[in-house]
Scaffold this motif. Structure first.
Motif, PDB file in Angstrom:
ATOM      1  N   ASP A 124       2.111   1.529  -5.442  1.00  0.00           N
ATOM      2  CA  ASP A 124       2.889   2.106  -6.531  1.00  0.00           C
ATOM      3  C   ASP A 124       2.249   1.714  -7.855  1.00  0.00           C
ATOM      4  N   PRO A 125       1.696   2.667  -8.624  1.00  0.00           N
ATOM      5  CA  PRO A 125       1.028   2.312  -9.883  1.00  0.00           C
ATOM      6  C   PRO A 125       1.988   1.837 -10.960  1.00  0.00           C
ATOM      7  N   LYS A 126       3.289   2.032 -10.750  1.00  0.00           N
ATOM      8  CA  LYS A 126       4.266   1.658 -11.767  1.00  0.00           C
ATOM      9  C   LYS A 126       4.703   0.200 -11.668  1.00  0.00           C
ATOM     10  N   THR A 127       4.324  -0.466 -10.574  1.00  0.00           N
ATOM     11  CA  THR A 127       4.767  -1.842 -10.403  1.00  0.00           C
ATOM     12  C   THR A 127       3.992  -2.762 -11.336  1.00  0.00           C
ATOM     13  N   SER A 128       4.644  -3.846 -11.733  1.00  0.00           N
ATOM     14  CA  SER A 128       4.024  -4.813 -12.629  1.00  0.00           C
ATOM     15  C   SER A 128       3.189  -5.800 -11.847  1.00  0.00           C
ATOM     16  N   ALA A 129       2.539  -6.688 -12.543  1.00  0.00           N
ATOM     17  CA  ALA A 129       1.697  -7.701 -11.891  1.00  0.00           C
ATOM     18  C   ALA A 129       2.585  -8.812 -11.348  1.00  0.00           C
ATOM     19  N   SER A 130       3.335  -8.496 -10.326  1.00  0.00           N
ATOM     20  CA  SER A 130       4.256  -9.459  -9.733  1.00  0.00           C
ATOM     21  C   SER A 130       3.605 -10.101  -8.522  1.00  0.00           C
ATOM     22  N   GLU A 131       4.411 -10.848  -7.777  1.00  0.00           N
ATOM     23  CA  GLU A 131       3.870 -11.533  -6.608  1.00  0.00           C
ATOM     24  C   GLU A 131       3.394 -10.541  -5.555  1.00  0.00           C
ATOM     25  N   PHE A 132       4.026  -9.383  -5.497  1.00  0.00           N
ATOM     26  CA  PHE A 132       3.643  -8.396  -4.494  1.00  0.00           C
ATOM     27  C   PHE A 132       3.709  -7.008  -5.103  1.00  0.00           C
ATOM     28  N   THR A 133       2.709  -6.209  -4.865  1.00  0.00           N
ATOM     29  CA  THR A 133       2.673  -4.845  -5.367  1.00  0.00           C
ATOM     30  C   THR A 133       3.393  -3.926  -4.388  1.00  0.00           C
ATOM     31  N   ALA A 134       4.340  -3.162  -4.904  1.00  0.00           N
ATOM     32  CA  ALA A 134       5.082  -2.236  -4.050  1.00  0.00           C
ATOM     33  C   ALA A 134       4.122  -1.216  -3.444  1.00  0.00           C
ATOM     34  N   CYS A 135       4.412  -0.811  -2.219  1.00  0.00           N
ATOM     35  CA  CYS A 135       3.541   0.144  -1.558  1.00  0.00           C
ATOM     36  C   CYS A 135       4.313   0.938  -0.514  1.00  0.00           C
ATOM     37  N   ARG A 136       3.705   2.014  -0.101  1.00  0.00           N
ATOM     38  CA  ARG A 136       4.228   2.837   0.982  1.00  0.00           C
ATOM     39  C   ARG A 136       3.126   3.000   2.022  1.00  0.00           C
ATOM     40  N   ALA A 137       3.491   2.886   3.278  1.00  0.00           N
ATOM     41  CA  ALA A 137       2.510   2.976   4.355  1.00  0.00           C
ATOM     42  C   ALA A 137       2.970   3.976   5.405  1.00  0.00           C
ATOM     43  N   ILE A 138       2.017   4.681   5.982  1.00  0.00           N
ATOM     44  CA  ILE A 138       2.274   5.588   7.098  1.00  0.00           C
ATOM     45  C   ILE A 138       1.727   4.927   8.358  1.00  0.00           C
ATOM     46  N   ILE A 139       2.608   4.718   9.332  1.00  0.00           N
ATOM     47  CA  ILE A 139       2.242   4.036  10.581  1.00  0.00           C
ATOM     48  C   ILE A 139       2.481   4.983  11.745  1.00  0.00           C
ATOM     49  N   SER A 140       1.415   5.280  12.463  1.00  0.00           N
ATOM     50  CA  SER A 140       1.497   6.177  13.618  1.00  0.00           C
ATOM     51  C   SER A 140       1.456   5.364  14.901  1.00  0.00           C
ATOM     52  N   ILE A 141       2.290   5.753  15.862  1.00  0.00           N
ATOM     53  CA  ILE A 141       2.393   5.032  17.134  1.00  0.00           C
ATOM     54  C   ILE A 141       2.251   6.020  18.287  1.00  0.00           C
ATOM     55  N   ILE A 142       1.359   5.714  19.195  1.00  0.00           N
ATOM     56  CA  ILE A 142       1.244   6.459  20.450  1.00  0.00           C
ATOM     57  C   ILE A 142       1.765   5.565  21.558  1.00  0.00           C
ATOM     58  N   THR A 143       2.736   6.053  22.315  1.00  0.00           N
ATOM     59  CA  THR A 143       3.221   5.312  23.480  1.00  0.00           C
ATOM     60  C   THR A 143       2.642   5.946  24.737  1.00  0.00           C
ATOM     61  N   PHE A 144       2.273   5.112  25.679  1.00  0.00           N
ATOM     62  CA  PHE A 144       1.562   5.615  26.850  1.00  0.00           C
ATOM     63  C   PHE A 144       2.480   6.312  27.850  1.00  0.00           C
ATOM     64  N   ASN A 145       3.780   6.369  27.536  1.00  0.00           N
ATOM     65  CA  ASN A 145       4.665   7.218  28.335  1.00  0.00           C
ATOM     66  C   ASN A 145       4.712   8.638  27.778  1.00  0.00           C
ATOM     67  N   GLY A 146       3.910   8.910  26.708  1.00  0.00           N
ATOM     68  CA  GLY A 146       3.689  10.291  26.318  1.00  0.00           C
ATOM     69  C   GLY A 146       4.220  10.738  24.980  1.00  0.00           C
ATOM     70  N   TYR A 147       4.486   9.818  24.054  1.00  0.00           N
ATOM     71  CA  TYR A 147       5.087  10.227  22.786  1.00  0.00           C
ATOM     72  C   TYR A 147       4.275   9.758  21.579  1.00  0.00           C
TER      73      TYR A 147
END
Length: 365
Positions: free
Chosen positions: A311-334
């Motif tokens: 997030d470019p709007k976050t200040s220089a704090s302890e942690f920079t806000a972010c968004r992540a996309i996490i993809s999961i494949i399960t071996f039962n087919g999903y």
């Protein structure tokens, strides 16, 4: 990532080097999907495959049969062109191929006790590495042409990792990461960092590859669990987040970015200055987010952090806000895709964005 249980309908699954596509191997053949849309891009139904690896978004695949049909031997690696539908080259071995990795200059073929390095363009053999028994094909490979490293188990009794420079064809270092044998390993996209988990699955450790120094330790949990996969977020430097999927059915997210700041604070304190590194390691904060029940407990899964936006709007704090996309494949087919949002206070929220059956239909519903 190849499945170890014959009960799974998916025998193997892998993302390409930039996570823009993924491929699954089944008893009927293999299927390639677009990661962003879920669209089925290519399908070939000719029998069972235990390994299918892509080279970015090109038409080249490295495929290995599961041995369920005489023509699809697990000892034969085929370089296959999806556009022409033909084999370009075949490599035959005395024992089964347990893993394959490739980038634009190198092809890596892992057997149970040997690893072969080839020139990816000429398929000329460049080097052979004798290894400890590695029946599960545990390995990691960085696609970067500059930090082109390969990681392999270096011990059958403890979690020592051999890091090999695939570009210059020599051993780079050995890292004593865990007391028990390795279960999972991953290199960051640039080859700068390596993350490991042992068979106990309680501690995830991150080392700097250049000097084999331990950078961070993260506790996944108190009770043992099998780590199925590890994934760094894409980054040119220290990845912001690291994901682990496990047999508990949870996906765990760790934040090295927070650890950087808190490590600095602790080192400047009296306690951090007088304690030895081994004790400081135990004091590393968890920086731990958990998506519970993401997958059915006990079902093999493969989780990949496809994208991280700060997030470019976050200040220089302890942690920079972010968004992540996490993809999961399960071996039962999903296939599942989650969006993870983390604010400046390290508070997280999860949302399921997509879910569909990989074995039915032509695309995401």
């Amino acid at each position: 990532m190849a499945g170890q249980s014959s009960s799974y309908p998916i025998l193997c699954a892998s993302f390409n080097q930039d996570n823009s596509c993924f491929v699954i191997g089944t008893r009927d053949g293999f299927r390639i999907f677009d990661s962003n849309t879920g669209k089925l891009l290519y399908e070939r139904a000719v029998g069972a495959f235990s390994i299918v690896e892509m080279l970015f978004s090109t038409s080249l695949l490295a495929i290995v049969g599961a041995g369920e049909q005489p023509s699809l031997s697990p000892r034969r690696l085929v370089l296959f062109n999806t556009t022409k539908g033909t084999a370009l080259r075949e490599l035959n071995f005395l024992t089964s191929v347990v893993a394959v990795r490739l980038n634009k200059t190198r092809l890596v073929v892992v057997l149970q006790d040997k690893t072969y390095i080839y020139d990816a363009n000429t398929v000329a053999i460049l080097d052979t590495i004798d290894t400890v028994p590695n029946p599960k094909g545990i390995c990691a490979f960085s696609p970067s042409l500059d930090g082109c490293f390969l990681a392999l188990p270096a011990s059958a009794t403890k979690g020592t990792v051999l890091v090999y420079n695939v570009k210059e064809l020599h051993s780079h270092c050995e890292i004593d990461a865990h007391r028990s044998p390795l279960a999972a390993v991953v290199l960051s996209s640039t080859g700068m960092y390596i993350a490991t988990a042992s068979e106990h699955g309680t501690i995830i450790r991150v080392h700097l590859v250049s000097d084999a120094s331990k950078s961070y330790s993260f506790r996944r949990g108190t009770y043992a669990s099998t780590i199925f996969s590890l994934s760094f977020g894409p980054s040119l430097q220290l990845p912001d987040i690291l994901a682990a999927s496990s047999s508990s059915g949870s996906v765990h997210i760790f934040s090295p970015g927070i650890a950087v700041n808190q490590r600095s604070k602790r080192s400047n304190s009296y306690l951090g200055a007088v304690l030895p590194d081994s004790v400081n390691d135990v004091l590393d904060a968890a920086h731990h987010l958990v998506l519970h029940d993401a997958t059915p407990a006990g079902v093999k899964s493969y989780a990949v952090i496809r994208k991280v936006d700060k997030d470019p709007k976050t200040s220089a704090s302890e942690f920079t806000a972010c968004r992540a996309i996490i993809s999961i494949i399960t071996f039962n087919g999903y296939f599942q895709e989650y969006k993870l949002s983390i604010n400046e206070q390290n508070e997280a929220s999860w949302s399921l964005e997509r879910e569909f059956n990989l074995l039915m239909g032509n695309s995401m519903p």
